[in-house]
Design an enzyme around this catalytic site. Structure first.
Site, PDB file in Angstrom:
ATOM      1  N   LYS A  17     -19.343  30.016   8.494  1.00 47.88           N
ATOM      2  CA  LYS A  17     -18.811  31.372   8.368  1.00 47.88           C
ATOM      3  C   LYS A  17     -17.316  31.409   8.703  1.00 47.88           C
ATOM      4  O   LYS A  17     -16.557  32.188   8.108  1.00 47.88           O
ATOM      5  CB  LYS A  17     -19.588  32.335   9.265  1.00 47.88           C
ATOM      6  CG  LYS A  17     -20.999  32.614   8.792  1.00 47.88           C
ATOM      7  CD  LYS A  17     -21.042  33.205   7.397  1.00 47.88           C
ATOM      8  CE  LYS A  17     -22.401  33.737   7.017  1.00 47.88           C
ATOM      9  NZ  LYS A  17     -22.441  34.257   5.626  1.00 47.88           N
ATOM     10  N   TYR A  74     -23.984  27.109  11.024  1.00 47.07           N
ATOM     11  CA  TYR A  74     -23.828  28.452  10.472  1.00 47.07           C
ATOM     12  C   TYR A  74     -22.503  29.070  10.905  1.00 47.07           C
ATOM     13  O   TYR A  74     -21.757  29.621  10.080  1.00 47.07           O
ATOM     14  CB  TYR A  74     -24.994  29.321  10.924  1.00 47.07           C
ATOM     15  CG  TYR A  74     -24.926  30.767  10.490  1.00 47.07           C
ATOM     16  CD1 TYR A  74     -25.354  31.153   9.223  1.00 47.07           C
ATOM     17  CD2 TYR A  74     -24.453  31.747  11.354  1.00 47.07           C
ATOM     18  CE1 TYR A  74     -25.306  32.481   8.830  1.00 47.07           C
ATOM     19  CE2 TYR A  74     -24.404  33.080  10.970  1.00 47.07           C
ATOM     20  CZ  TYR A  74     -24.827  33.438   9.708  1.00 47.07           C
ATOM     21  OH  TYR A  74     -24.775  34.763   9.317  1.00 47.07           O
ATOM     22  N   SER A 128     -19.267  36.515   9.545  1.00 48.70           N
ATOM     23  CA  SER A 128     -20.146  36.835  10.668  1.00 48.70           C
ATOM     24  C   SER A 128     -19.297  37.101  11.898  1.00 48.70           C
ATOM     25  O   SER A 128     -18.238  36.478  12.080  1.00 48.70           O
ATOM     26  CB  SER A 128     -21.104  35.664  10.957  1.00 48.70           C
ATOM     27  OG  SER A 128     -21.778  35.839  12.195  1.00 48.70           O
ATOM     28  N   ILE A 175     -27.859  41.804  11.811  1.00 43.92           N
ATOM     29  CA  ILE A 175     -28.394  42.757  10.848  1.00 43.92           C
ATOM     30  C   ILE A 175     -29.869  42.451  10.601  1.00 43.92           C
ATOM     31  O   ILE A 175     -30.268  41.294  10.499  1.00 43.92           O
ATOM     32  CB  ILE A 175     -27.604  42.685   9.516  1.00 43.92           C
ATOM     33  CG1 ILE A 175     -26.093  42.798   9.772  1.00 43.92           C
ATOM     34  CG2 ILE A 175     -28.087  43.764   8.549  1.00 43.92           C
ATOM     35  CD1 ILE A 175     -25.642  44.093  10.400  1.00 43.92           C
ATOM     36  N   VAL A 218     -26.806  28.305  -5.589  1.00 44.88           N
ATOM     37  CA  VAL A 218     -25.375  28.647  -5.567  1.00 44.88           C
ATOM     38  C   VAL A 218     -24.492  27.452  -5.224  1.00 44.88           C
ATOM     39  O   VAL A 218     -23.277  27.507  -5.411  1.00 44.88           O
ATOM     40  CB  VAL A 218     -25.082  29.792  -4.577  1.00 44.88           C
ATOM     41  CG1 VAL A 218     -25.814  31.062  -4.986  1.00 44.88           C
ATOM     42  CG2 VAL A 218     -25.419  29.391  -3.135  1.00 44.88           C
ATOM     43  N   ALA A 233     -19.768  27.596  12.057  1.00 50.08           N
ATOM     44  CA  ALA A 233     -18.641  26.867  11.476  1.00 50.08           C
ATOM     45  C   ALA A 233     -18.468  27.215   9.996  1.00 50.08           C
ATOM     46  O   ALA A 233     -17.342  27.380   9.503  1.00 50.08           O
ATOM     47  CB  ALA A 233     -18.838  25.367  11.653  1.00 50.08           C
TER      48      ALA A 233
END
Length: 248
Positions: free
Chosen positions: A153, A149, A136, A182, A58, A151
């Site tokens: 989000k 992660y 998040s 989750i 991606v 930062a």
């Protein structure tokens, strides 16, 4: 909430929130394209949903452009985009390597940007659409030992809001879901990085007001709502699905 006749793209659709979302959108009547770097996982979910699988990165502009073109060719266009692809590496700003930092941002922020960049023209041509990004609770509350992660989000949330403003005139709604912890492979890998994984899991459960972890299907239902016409007057929103983490 139905998506009959709609075409939905789900990145990171081979597992976790992405897989649960692909299944639910298909149940709601959408034709689903599953994008994932794990070929067998993408293929399995695509087979379940009678959809299209694309094994891809991606964060690679050429790959995203080729995937989008293939989806438009197969299904006629794109109406819904869910950007669920991503991963975490753990670490503070001191211990995170430049390569890990770049890779996390490339997947979360770059993947959201590149897929939106390809999907928007098709949505505009079809009279509108819906983009749902995955943020998040940590981007709002903060957290320890996962700086890249968290930062990334936070950047996804900001990107969501600016896209909502940029494309409101094209009848393209852009919203984020804000999950708590989750039960996904990403979370399992995060717990394994802890010195005591069982204690880390217990602490995460206790941190939620509901004293449990969430299930991917619970987030998928929120995504379906935002993707559907039931949320026709909602854009630029960040919808918490986090078991009371932000209130506790």
């Amino acid at each position: 909430m139905r998506l009959d006749g709609k075409v939905a793209v789900v990145t990171g659709g081979g597992s976790g929130i992405g897989a649960a979302t692909a299944r639910l959108l298909a149940e709601a009547g959408a034709r689903v394209a599953v994008i994932d770097r794990d070929g067998p996982a993408a293929g399995a979910v695509a087979a379940e949903t009678e959809g299209l699988a694309r094994v891809s990165d991606v964060g690679a502009p050429e790959a995203v452009a080729a995937d989008a073109a293939a989806i438009v060719d197969a299904f006629g266009g794109i109406d819904v985009l869910v950007t669920a692809a991503g991963f975490s590496v753990g670490g503070t700003v001191e211990t995170t390597s430049p390569s890990d930092w770049d890779a996390v941002f490339r997947a979360h922020v770059g993947g959201t940007w590149l897929w939106a960049r390809e999907a928007v023209p098709s949505m505009r041509a079809r009279g509108g659409g819906s983009i749902v990004t995955i943020a998040s609770q940590l981007a709002l509350a903060g957290g320890r030992g996962n700086s890249a992660y968290i930062a990334a989000k936070g950047a996804v949330l900001s990107l969501t809001r600016t896209m909502a403003l940029d494309f409101a005139g094209d009848r393209i709604r852009v919203n984020a879901v804000v999950p708590g912890a989750i039960e996904t492979p990403l979370l399992a890998r995060s717990f394994k990085r802890a010195a005591d994984p069982a204690a880390a899991r217990a602490a995460s459960q206790a941190r939620h007001a509901m004293k449990r972890l969430g299930q991917p299907e619970e987030v998928a239902r929120a995504i379906l709502y935002l993707a559907s016409d039931a949320a026709s007057f909602t854009t630029g929103a960040a919808l918490p699905v986090e078991g009371g983490w932000l209130s506790a």
